[in-house]
Motif scaffolding. Sequence first.
Motif, PDB file in Angstrom:
ATOM      1  N   ASP A  37       0.757  -1.162  -0.073  1.00 49.95           N
ATOM      2  CA  ASP A  37      -0.200  -0.008  -0.046  1.00 49.95           C
ATOM      3  C   ASP A  37       0.988   1.185   0.024  1.00 49.95           C
ATOM      4  N   GLN A  38       2.350   1.251   0.005  1.00 47.22           N
ATOM      5  CA  GLN A  38       2.947   2.322  -0.044  1.00 47.22           C
ATOM      6  C   GLN A  38       3.055   2.969  -1.415  1.00 47.22           C
ATOM      7  N   SER A  39       3.016   4.344  -1.601  1.00 48.43           N
ATOM      8  CA  SER A  39       2.955   4.948  -2.747  1.00 48.43           C
ATOM      9  C   SER A  39       4.402   4.839  -3.617  1.00 48.43           C
ATOM     10  N   GLU A  42       6.853   7.420  -2.592  1.00 47.48           N
ATOM     11  CA  GLU A  42       7.403   7.253  -1.395  1.00 47.48           C
ATOM     12  C   GLU A  42       8.766   6.141  -1.583  1.00 47.48           C
ATOM     13  N   CYS A  73       9.236   1.634 -11.356  1.00 45.16           N
ATOM     14  CA  CYS A  73       8.969   2.931 -11.281  1.00 45.16           C
ATOM     15  C   CYS A  73       8.909   3.775 -12.486  1.00 45.16           C
ATOM     16  N   GLN A  76       5.961   3.300 -14.407  1.00 46.50           N
ATOM     17  CA  GLN A  76       4.850   4.290 -13.738  1.00 46.50           C
ATOM     18  C   GLN A  76       5.020   5.666 -14.213  1.00 46.50           C
ATOM     19  N   LEU A  88       1.376  10.424  -7.990  1.00 52.12           N
ATOM     20  CA  LEU A  88       1.206  10.257  -6.515  1.00 52.12           C
ATOM     21  C   LEU A  88       0.145   9.282  -6.109  1.00 52.12           C
ATOM     22  N   ASP A  89      -0.928   9.035  -7.144  1.00 51.49           N
ATOM     23  CA  ASP A  89      -1.914   8.262  -6.801  1.00 51.49           C
ATOM     24  C   ASP A  89      -1.987   6.515  -6.889  1.00 51.49           C
ATOM     25  N   LYS A  90      -0.808   6.259  -7.357  1.00 52.26           N
ATOM     26  CA  LYS A  90      -0.434   4.800  -7.344  1.00 52.26           C
ATOM     27  C   LYS A  90       0.213   4.112  -6.284  1.00 52.26           C
ATOM     28  N   ASN A  91      -0.251   2.954  -6.169  1.00 48.97           N
ATOM     29  CA  ASN A  91       0.540   2.232  -5.067  1.00 48.97           C
ATOM     30  C   ASN A  91       1.560   1.195  -5.486  1.00 48.97           C
TER      31      ASN A  91
END
Length: 153
Positions: A37-39, A42, A73, A76, A88-91
């Motif tokens: 569940d981390q972004s 992060e 990454c 993404q 930012l809204d992806k885990n």
Amino acid sequence: MGIKSFQGAREEQKKKYNAPILVEDYMTKNLVLFKPDQSILEVMELFLKHRISGGPVCDENGHLVGIISEADCMKQISESRYFNMPILDKNVENFMTRDVETIPHDMNIFDAASRFYKGHRRRLPVMDHGKLVGQISRKDIVVAALKLNSHNY
């Protein structure tokens, strides 16, 4: 009667140094672990902070559920630009590799090197009886090979 020859006390035989050759001898044990569940943002910050390029993803019970890397990454970042979506809204769970290849802690480094050579992985989680105990990278294998003497090969 024959003549006996006395040469004196024998010199102690030098013991050969046997360098450790198991994955567990060279793996990284203090891992930076990620949560599903981390972004992604992060995760990228942790990559930079700890100077790593990826790591294992574990659930709340500590079980290995995937692996996340810089390549994930990059995917993404590329997709967010293409579709004009924020990062930012992806885990992590949306981009991690779920089908994780692992190796046992007691595998020798030569077999591990073969795995790296045949596959396209930069790191492999190390397991001991189903539990994550470390991670080994291509660089760790190179370090291990340099520590071995030529006659150990």
